[in-house]
Write a protein that holds these residues in place. Sequence first.
Motif, PDB file in Angstrom:
ATOM      1  N   MET A  27      21.506  -4.060  19.067  1.00 40.85           N
ATOM      2  CA  MET A  27      20.064  -4.129  19.244  1.00 40.85           C
ATOM      3  C   MET A  27      19.368  -3.065  18.393  1.00 40.85           C
ATOM      4  O   MET A  27      19.957  -2.058  18.024  1.00 40.85           O
ATOM      5  CB  MET A  27      19.679  -3.933  20.711  1.00 40.85           C
ATOM      6  N   SER A  28      18.100  -3.316  18.118  1.00 44.32           N
ATOM      7  CA  SER A  28      17.300  -2.384  17.329  1.00 44.32           C
ATOM      8  C   SER A  28      16.231  -1.745  18.201  1.00 44.32           C
ATOM      9  O   SER A  28      16.043  -2.126  19.364  1.00 44.32           O
ATOM     10  CB  SER A  28      16.637  -3.119  16.163  1.00 44.32           C
ATOM     11  N   LEU A  29      15.519  -0.814  17.608  1.00 44.67           N
ATOM     12  CA  LEU A  29      14.411  -0.164  18.301  1.00 44.67           C
ATOM     13  C   LEU A  29      13.349  -1.188  18.699  1.00 44.67           C
ATOM     14  O   LEU A  29      12.805  -1.133  19.800  1.00 44.67           O
ATOM     15  CB  LEU A  29      13.806   0.925  17.414  1.00 44.67           C
ATOM     16  N   ALA A  30      13.086  -2.144  17.827  1.00 36.71           N
ATOM     17  CA  ALA A  30      12.095  -3.185  18.137  1.00 36.71           C
ATOM     18  C   ALA A  30      12.542  -4.027  19.337  1.00 36.71           C
ATOM     19  O   ALA A  30      11.720  -4.364  20.200  1.00 36.71           O
ATOM     20  CB  ALA A  30      11.868  -4.075  16.922  1.00 36.71           C
ATOM     21  N   ASP A  31      13.826  -4.361  19.401  1.00 32.40           N
ATOM     22  CA  ASP A  31      14.355  -5.124  20.539  1.00 32.40           C
ATOM     23  C   ASP A  31      14.224  -4.329  21.833  1.00 32.40           C
ATOM     24  O   ASP A  31      13.829  -4.866  22.864  1.00 32.40           O
ATOM     25  CB  ASP A  31      15.835  -5.473  20.329  1.00 32.40           C
ATOM     26  N   ALA A  32      14.574  -3.043  21.767  1.00 35.90           N
ATOM     27  CA  ALA A  32      14.489  -2.183  22.954  1.00 35.90           C
ATOM     28  C   ALA A  32      13.042  -2.024  23.390  1.00 35.90           C
ATOM     29  O   ALA A  32      12.740  -2.051  24.587  1.00 35.90           O
ATOM     30  CB  ALA A  32      15.114  -0.825  22.659  1.00 35.90           C
ATOM     31  N   ARG A  33      12.152  -1.849  22.439  1.00 32.73           N
ATOM     32  CA  ARG A  33      10.724  -1.695  22.765  1.00 32.73           C
ATOM     33  C   ARG A  33      10.183  -2.963  23.430  1.00 32.73           C
ATOM     34  O   ARG A  33       9.455  -2.894  24.411  1.00 32.73           O
ATOM     35  CB  ARG A  33       9.936  -1.364  21.501  1.00 32.73           C
ATOM     36  N   GLN A  34      10.569  -4.113  22.905  1.00 28.47           N
ATOM     37  CA  GLN A  34      10.118  -5.376  23.479  1.00 28.47           C
ATOM     38  C   GLN A  34      10.639  -5.538  24.912  1.00 28.47           C
ATOM     39  O   GLN A  34       9.903  -5.937  25.808  1.00 28.47           O
ATOM     40  CB  GLN A  34      10.587  -6.545  22.610  1.00 28.47           C
ATOM     41  N   ALA A  35      11.905  -5.219  25.133  1.00 29.75           N
ATOM     42  CA  ALA A  35      12.476  -5.304  26.482  1.00 29.75           C
ATOM     43  C   ALA A  35      11.807  -4.303  27.420  1.00 29.75           C
ATOM     44  O   ALA A  35      11.521  -4.622  28.573  1.00 29.75           O
ATOM     45  CB  ALA A  35      13.988  -5.054  26.432  1.00 29.75           C
ATOM     46  N   TYR A  36      11.540  -3.099  26.917  1.00 31.69           N
ATOM     47  CA  TYR A  36      10.889  -2.067  27.726  1.00 31.69           C
ATOM     48  C   TYR A  36       9.504  -2.536  28.187  1.00 31.69           C
ATOM     49  O   TYR A  36       9.163  -2.430  29.361  1.00 31.69           O
ATOM     50  CB  TYR A  36      10.783  -0.767  26.926  1.00 31.69           C
ATOM     51  N   TYR A  37       8.718  -3.066  27.253  1.00 29.09           N
ATOM     52  CA  TYR A  37       7.372  -3.522  27.619  1.00 29.09           C
ATOM     53  C   TYR A  37       7.415  -4.729  28.555  1.00 29.09           C
ATOM     54  O   TYR A  37       6.531  -4.903  29.388  1.00 29.09           O
ATOM     55  CB  TYR A  37       6.531  -3.811  26.384  1.00 29.09           C
ATOM     56  N   ALA A  38       8.444  -5.549  28.428  1.00 26.08           N
ATOM     57  CA  ALA A  38       8.597  -6.679  29.351  1.00 26.08           C
ATOM     58  C   ALA A  38       8.957  -6.187  30.758  1.00 26.08           C
ATOM     59  O   ALA A  38       8.580  -6.809  31.757  1.00 26.08           O
ATOM     60  CB  ALA A  38       9.668  -7.634  28.844  1.00 26.08           C
ATOM     61  N   ARG A  89      16.556  -0.854  36.086  1.00 27.50           N
ATOM     62  CA  ARG A  89      17.190  -2.042  36.676  1.00 27.50           C
ATOM     63  C   ARG A  89      16.847  -3.295  35.877  1.00 27.50           C
ATOM     64  O   ARG A  89      17.712  -4.138  35.604  1.00 27.50           O
ATOM     65  CB  ARG A  89      16.771  -2.209  38.133  1.00 27.50           C
ATOM     66  N   CYS A  90      15.585  -3.410  35.491  1.00 34.02           N
ATOM     67  CA  CYS A  90      15.154  -4.571  34.710  1.00 34.02           C
ATOM     68  C   CYS A  90      15.845  -4.580  33.342  1.00 34.02           C
ATOM     69  O   CYS A  90      16.339  -5.613  32.894  1.00 34.02           O
ATOM     70  CB  CYS A  90      13.636  -4.547  34.551  1.00 34.02           C
ATOM     71  N   LEU A  91      15.890  -3.422  32.691  1.00 29.85           N
ATOM     72  CA  LEU A  91      16.557  -3.336  31.393  1.00 29.85           C
ATOM     73  C   LEU A  91      18.047  -3.645  31.520  1.00 29.85           C
ATOM     74  O   LEU A  91      18.641  -4.267  30.637  1.00 29.85           O
ATOM     75  CB  LEU A  91      16.352  -1.951  30.769  1.00 29.85           C
ATOM     76  N   ARG A  94      18.817  -7.134  31.351  1.00 31.00           N
ATOM     77  CA  ARG A  94      18.696  -7.632  29.982  1.00 31.00           C
ATOM     78  C   ARG A  94      19.833  -7.119  29.092  1.00 31.00           C
ATOM     79  O   ARG A  94      19.813  -7.323  27.890  1.00 31.00           O
ATOM     80  CB  ARG A  94      17.348  -7.221  29.390  1.00 31.00           C
ATOM     81  N   GLY A  95      20.783  -6.399  29.691  1.00 33.58           N
ATOM     82  CA  GLY A  95      21.951  -5.932  28.950  1.00 33.58           C
ATOM     83  C   GLY A  95      21.859  -4.515  28.415  1.00 33.58           C
ATOM     84  O   GLY A  95      22.785  -4.044  27.767  1.00 33.58           O
ATOM     85  N   PHE A  96      20.742  -3.832  28.651  1.00 36.88           N
ATOM     86  CA  PHE A  96      20.590  -2.458  28.173  1.00 36.88           C
ATOM     87  C   PHE A  96      21.083  -1.481  29.221  1.00 36.88           C
ATOM     88  O   PHE A  96      21.127  -1.795  30.403  1.00 36.88           O
ATOM     89  CB  PHE A  96      19.114  -2.153  27.873  1.00 36.88           C
ATOM     90  N   LYS A  97      21.444  -0.292  28.762  1.00 34.51           N
ATOM     91  CA  LYS A  97      21.752   0.783  29.689  1.00 34.51           C
ATOM     92  C   LYS A  97      20.984   2.018  29.238  1.00 34.51           C
ATOM     93  O   LYS A  97      20.625   2.146  28.063  1.00 34.51           O
ATOM     94  CB  LYS A  97      23.255   1.064  29.765  1.00 34.51           C
ATOM     95  N   LEU A 120      16.906   7.064  13.189  1.00 37.89           N
ATOM     96  CA  LEU A 120      17.671   7.710  14.259  1.00 37.89           C
ATOM     97  C   LEU A 120      17.568   6.925  15.563  1.00 37.89           C
ATOM     98  O   LEU A 120      18.576   6.669  16.230  1.00 37.89           O
ATOM     99  CB  LEU A 120      17.161   9.130  14.494  1.00 37.89           C
ATOM    100  N   LEU A 121      16.357   6.553  15.924  1.00 37.83           N
ATOM    101  CA  LEU A 121      16.168   5.814  17.179  1.00 37.83           C
ATOM    102  C   LEU A 121      16.853   4.452  17.134  1.00 37.83           C
ATOM    103  O   LEU A 121      17.450   4.022  18.122  1.00 37.83           O
ATOM    104  CB  LEU A 121      14.677   5.684  17.506  1.00 37.83           C
ATOM    105  N   ASN A 122      16.788   3.774  15.981  1.00 43.53           N
ATOM    106  CA  ASN A 122      17.522   2.511  15.832  1.00 43.53           C
ATOM    107  C   ASN A 122      19.013   2.738  16.034  1.00 43.53           C
ATOM    108  O   ASN A 122      19.688   1.950  16.695  1.00 43.53           O
ATOM    109  CB  ASN A 122      17.282   1.909  14.443  1.00 43.53           C
ATOM    110  N   HIS A 123      19.516   3.828  15.482  1.00 45.54           N
ATOM    111  CA  HIS A 123      20.931   4.177  15.600  1.00 45.54           C
ATOM    112  C   HIS A 123      21.303   4.462  17.060  1.00 45.54           C
ATOM    113  O   HIS A 123      22.333   3.994  17.551  1.00 45.54           O
ATOM    114  CB  HIS A 123      21.211   5.394  14.711  1.00 45.54           C
ATOM    115  N   PHE A 124      20.461   5.216  17.764  1.00 49.16           N
ATOM    116  CA  PHE A 124      20.736   5.554  19.166  1.00 49.16           C
ATOM    117  C   PHE A 124      20.649   4.318  20.060  1.00 49.16           C
ATOM    118  O   PHE A 124      21.453   4.154  20.974  1.00 49.16           O
ATOM    119  CB  PHE A 124      19.775   6.626  19.667  1.00 49.16           C
ATOM    120  N   VAL A 125      19.695   3.445  19.791  1.00 58.67           N
ATOM    121  CA  VAL A 125      19.563   2.214  20.587  1.00 58.67           C
ATOM    122  C   VAL A 125      20.801   1.347  20.418  1.00 58.67           C
ATOM    123  O   VAL A 125      21.282   0.745  21.377  1.00 58.67           O
ATOM    124  CB  VAL A 125      18.277   1.446  20.206  1.00 58.67           C
ATOM    125  N   ALA A 126      21.340   1.312  19.207  1.00 62.52           N
ATOM    126  CA  ALA A 126      22.526   0.497  18.936  1.00 62.52           C
ATOM    127  C   ALA A 126      23.807   1.136  19.490  1.00 62.52           C
ATOM    128  O   ALA A 126      24.876   0.548  19.388  1.00 62.52           O
ATOM    129  CB  ALA A 126      22.668   0.262  17.444  1.00 62.52           C
TER     130      ALA A 126
END
Length: 134
Positions: A27-38, A89-91, A94-97, A120-126
């Motif tokens: 996943m990328s930062l954009a994917d994580a951001r989208q899941a976070y806002y959802a 819990r919501c994240l 969606r498969g995130f931790k 860096l954030l993209n790297h950490f999210v992945a």
Amino acid sequence: MKKFLIPLLFLSACADLGPAVPSQAGMSLADARQAYYACLPNAPRAGQNAVVGSYVSGVLFGGVLLGPIAVAANEKQIRYNGEANGVDRCLSKRGFKRRVLTKQEVATINASSHTTRVRLLNHFVAGGTLANFS
């Protein structure tokens, strides 16, 4: 026994979660951001549930007077932790931790340019670490 249980309940409710990013391989930062806002709309309800649950537990374990007073003194932190846990819990669904960032990682992010910060954030999210960042 009751005298020792109550402080432990309230101390655990005040734990600091620290800076973190949602992490999932691929996943990328954009994917994580989208899941976070959802997931963000879940936060107020989860925070309110945590406060209500703490008041009920406070009455059960601390008595009618002492329990609610202790909860009221920590209500902001209890609500904050409940909101964060609700989003986590919501994240998680969606498969995130939650990946808590180290002090060195936070310092590196803060000292970086915008472009490097995004990389860096993209790297950490992945799932990457500072040690394997190139």
